[in-house]
Design an enzyme around this catalytic site. Structure first.
Site, PDB file in Angstrom:
ATOM      1  N   HIS A  12       2.368  30.534  30.641  1.00 20.20           N
ATOM      2  CA  HIS A  12       1.881  29.852  29.332  1.00 20.20           C
ATOM      3  C   HIS A  12       1.912  28.287  29.538  1.00 20.20           C
ATOM      4  CE1 HIS A  12       2.744  33.752  27.760  1.00 20.20           C
ATOM      5  NE2 HIS A  12       1.829  33.641  27.080  1.00 20.20           N
ATOM      6  N   ASP A  58      -2.069  30.766  29.567  1.00 21.16           N
ATOM      7  CA  ASP A  58      -2.283  31.180  28.455  1.00 21.16           C
ATOM      8  C   ASP A  58      -2.149  30.206  27.249  1.00 21.16           C
ATOM      9  OD1 ASP A  58      -3.505  33.412  29.827  1.00 21.16           O
ATOM     10  OD2 ASP A  58      -2.372  34.889  28.475  1.00 21.16           O
ATOM     11  N   HIS A  74      -6.533  33.026  18.825  1.00 20.12           N
ATOM     12  CA  HIS A  74      -5.517  33.790  19.444  1.00 20.12           C
ATOM     13  C   HIS A  74      -5.511  35.256  18.506  1.00 20.12           C
ATOM     14  CE1 HIS A  74      -1.581  35.023  21.405  1.00 20.12           C
ATOM     15  NE2 HIS A  74      -2.073  34.315  22.213  1.00 20.12           N
ATOM     16  N   HIS A 126      -9.871  32.779  25.704  1.00 23.89           N
ATOM     17  CA  HIS A 126      -8.692  33.407  25.107  1.00 23.89           C
ATOM     18  C   HIS A 126      -8.650  33.642  23.559  1.00 23.89           C
ATOM     19  CE1 HIS A 126      -4.494  35.025  25.520  1.00 23.89           C
ATOM     20  NE2 HIS A 126      -3.718  34.045  24.791  1.00 23.89           N
TER      21      HIS A 126
END
Length: 720
Positions: free
Chosen positions: A232, A80, A135, A131
């Site tokens: 991540h 991510d 964010h 995503h």
């Protein structure tokens, strides 16, 4: 002759709007990516049990939400918050060495800035999901914001990979059993649009940076069940993630686990589809806008830093050179100038309002003077006023209008003294001004002396601003130039010259609008020194309106540009000319041209900071104010001025600063267009002596020797 260009304020305004939009985009969109705190778990009263107990892939298959579990002995590595220009390539290197493909959930803001990394993801067979753009927690924003966040991210992915993705991972999501009511809102919006939500089975918690072994342990399935592993590749230092992958992948392969993308593992054939030409074009536009906004913000940040450093450096240099200059005291054996007659030239064009005060105060000088008033084709009663005075030692010369420089050259042709003082037609002198101004000529290398011009009409805010500017400019800048031996300007309001030096350079130049700057530079290139005498005070009338101020400064700035260009060859010379070229010219270009040209952008950046970081913005503004006040206080003290007007410094950034840099911008446009700017004559009101000290208007009689040496003096003469 090319016509003078019009002020391109519409173009400048549009540029400012584009700049502001870019800053807003970067500040409130790109710059805020991932800045929100991770939400805490809330109530889950409306979350279906099937979702809590289901697998990580959530989709809309008819009524209600459905989910799918990860196949046994299958690991889906997901990353991510990228792509990141440093960490994503390092993770890709590890995956390539181990022949593993993964799924990357990218933010639109990062993907737009790093399209090359996005292209590599696709080229190496990895899967790209969405995503959101910034964010944002989709459960906490409105439906429109959620749609825009995902839509713009999808366009950016389409421009970088050529594919449209249906895979979405909501920010701050985790396992299915941790979904709460707010998460459910976001999930329902995503699936209602035909997308699929991929949660996770295992959270490596690499974002906490708990240590490599802890990351590996958190990402390792406990048995043979498959798992979607959350990791991540963006949002900070991901060195532990890279190192953990080097251990995790070989370990799981030894246990018989296979690594697949989410589409492969869950059998979703349409997780990604080819993007349309329109989607790719729109995505490219979004990417370019984001990159442009980031570039503008980074550029302005650097410009603000550089400007601050330059301002500090300028303040330091001014204070040091001012201290050196102020401590200079002529020794008791220093040469003194012998008493002699001095000619004072007064070029006058429509100076009816102030020429009488000018002539009378010149004649009140303690030094013997002869005044020559050159009427440059005035259309008012300037000549009649001078003739009506019937004062001794005053000559009147008339000519057709040809400009100030031509008028001064006419006056020089009538000069019979070794020294000459040039003043404007509105200037008011103090009794000691001429005597003090010519004293430095005791040094035979001095060819010009700058006096200390002061604003007479200093009432009102505009008058105070100009008063402050004059005091600082003459008491700090000219002291600096004097110490550094590179004086660029002996002002036309009050300046002394050696006639021999003037004749050597051909008199006053007539091909630039800043004849005083042009002349001073020519003298120094010819080897004559130009110095500053702070005690030679003269009071001048400053513009009384913004319009008049604009016209005056437009002419000054344009003329200075002309003079700088004309004397650019001084950079390669030696002696005083070389000092002018390598010290004064770069200083003038940097502080009077380059930085003012950048000032509008810096102002927009500063104003925006008041909303984004008001504390830092306020501190910066106070620091800038202090940086102005300290030199101002020193200059005022040196000049014996009261400090009361300095409160107006705090208001200068509101109007005065903008006017000054707009003048520079328009002057540069005029210069680049090759146009010739006409002389901008100001309307005089005769208020130069408004705040000047009381001056004795009694003329000082000349000695018989003076009269014998200059037989044409002592009577008023009139010539055409």
């Amino acid at each position: 002759m090319r016509p003078q260009p019009r002020a391109h304020w519409v173009l400048l305004g549009l540029g400012m709007v584009v700049l502001l939009c870019a800053l807003l985009l970067d500040t409130f969109v790109v710059g805020r990516v991932g800045q929100g705190a991770a939400p805490t778990a809330g109530p889950a009263n409306t979350v279906p049990e099937s979702l809590h107990q289901g697998g990580p892939l959530v989709g809309d298959a008819g009524p209600g939400l459905s989910s799918r579990t990860t196949p046994d002995r299958t690991v889906v590595l997901t990353f991510d918050d990228g792509p990141d220009p440093e960490w994503t390539p390092k993770i890709l290197d590890v995956l390539r060495r181990n022949d593993v493909r993964a799924t990357f959930f990218v933010t639109g803001a990062n993907a737009a800035q790093h399209q090359d990394v996005l292209e590599r993801l696709d080229a190496e067979g990895h899967e790209v999901g969405l995503h959101t753009f910034t964010h944002v927690d989709l459960g906490k924003v409105g439906e429109t914001r959620a749609r825009v966040e995902l839509g713009q991210t999808g366009l950016v992915v389409a421009s970088g990979t050529g594919k449209s993705s249906r895979l979405v991972r909501p920010p701050y999501s985790n396992r299915p059993d941790a979904v709460d009511d707010e998460d459910l809102v976001g999930i329902e919006r995503i699936t209602a649009a035909g997308n699929l939500v991929l949660l996770s089975d295992l959270d490596s918690e690499d974002w906490r940076r708990p240590g490599i072994d802890a990351v590996v342990a958190n990402a390792t399935p406990k048995d043979t069940k498959g798992a979607v592993v959350l990791m991540h590749d963006g949002g900070g230092d991901r060195s532990q993630t890279v190192a953990a992958l080097e251990k995790l992948i070989p370990s799981l392969k030894e246990r018989g686990f296979a690594f697949q993308t989410a589409g492969e593992a869950f059998g979703v054939q349409q997780a990604t589809t080819p993007a349309t030409t329109a989607e790719r074009a729109e995505g490219t536009a979004v990417s370019l806008a984001v990159r442009f906004s980031r570039f503008v913000t980074e550029l302005l940040t650097w410009l603000v830093v550089i400007s601050s450093v330059l301002a500090l450096a300028r303040a330091a240099v001014l204070l040091v050179t001012t201290a050196i200059h102020a401590r200079r005291k002529p020794g008791k054996h220093a040469p003194r100038l012998r008493p002699q007659m001095v000619t004072v030239l007064v070029p006058a064009y429509n100076e009816e309002a102030g020429v009488e005060a000018t002539v009378r105060t010149i004649l009140s000088s303690t030094n013997p003077v002869h005044v020559i008033v050159i009427d440059d084709g005035s259309t008012d009663r300037t000549s009649e006023v001078v003739k009506s005075l019937r004062l001794p030692n005053v000559s009147l010369v008339r000519q057709r209008n040809a400009g100030k420089a031509a008028a001064l050259n006419t006056g020089l042709r009538h000069t019979r003294t070794e020294l000459v003082v040039m003043v404007d037609g509105d200037t008011v002198l103090e009794p000691q001004t001429v005597a003090n101004l010519v004293q430095p000529f005791a040094d035979p290398v001095v060819g010009a002396v700058s006096g200390n011009a002061k604003v007479g009409n200093r009432s009102g805010l505009l008058g105070r601003w100009q008063h402050i500017e004059y005091v600082i400019g003459f008491n700090l800048d000219r002291r600096m130039y004097d110490v550094m031996e590179c004086m660029p300007t002996v002002p036309g309001a009050v300046g002394g010259f050696r006639v021999e030096a003037l004749r050597e350079v051909g008199g006053v130049p007539e091909d630039t609008l800043a004849e005083d700057t042009d002349l001073t530079m020519a003298l120094e290139r010819a080897g004559w020194s130009a110095v500053y005498e702070e005690s030679a005070r003269a009071w001048t009338e400053a513009p009384a309106s913004l319009g008049q101020l604009w016209r005056q400064r437009y002419r000054w700035c344009y003329g200075t540009l002309q003079a700088m260009w004309k004397h650019r060859g001084a950079i390669f010379e030696r002696g005083l000319g070389g000092k002018l070229g390598r010290r004064a010219l770069p200083y003038l270009f940097l502080y009077q041209v380059a930085l003012p040209m950048l000032a509008p952008a810096i102002d927009v950046f500063a104003v925006l900071s008041l909303w984004t970081d008001p504390v830092a913005g306020a501190v910066a503004w106070l620091g800038f104010l202090v940086l102005q006040l300290i030199p101002a206080v020193i200059a005022f003290r040196l000049d014996g001025e009261r400090l009361r007007p300095l409160w107006a410094v705090a208001l200068q950034p509101v109007v005065y600063r903008q006017l000054m840099y707009l003048v520079v911008i328009q002057s540069v446009i005029t210069a680049l267009a090759g146009a010739v700017l006409p002389w901008q004559k100001l309307k005089r009101t005769g208020s130069a002596a408004q705040d000047a000290p009381e001056i004795d208007e009694r003329t000082v009689p000349l000695s018989r020797a003076d009269l014998h040496k200059s037989p044409h003096l002592g009577r008023a003469s009139h010539s055409a």
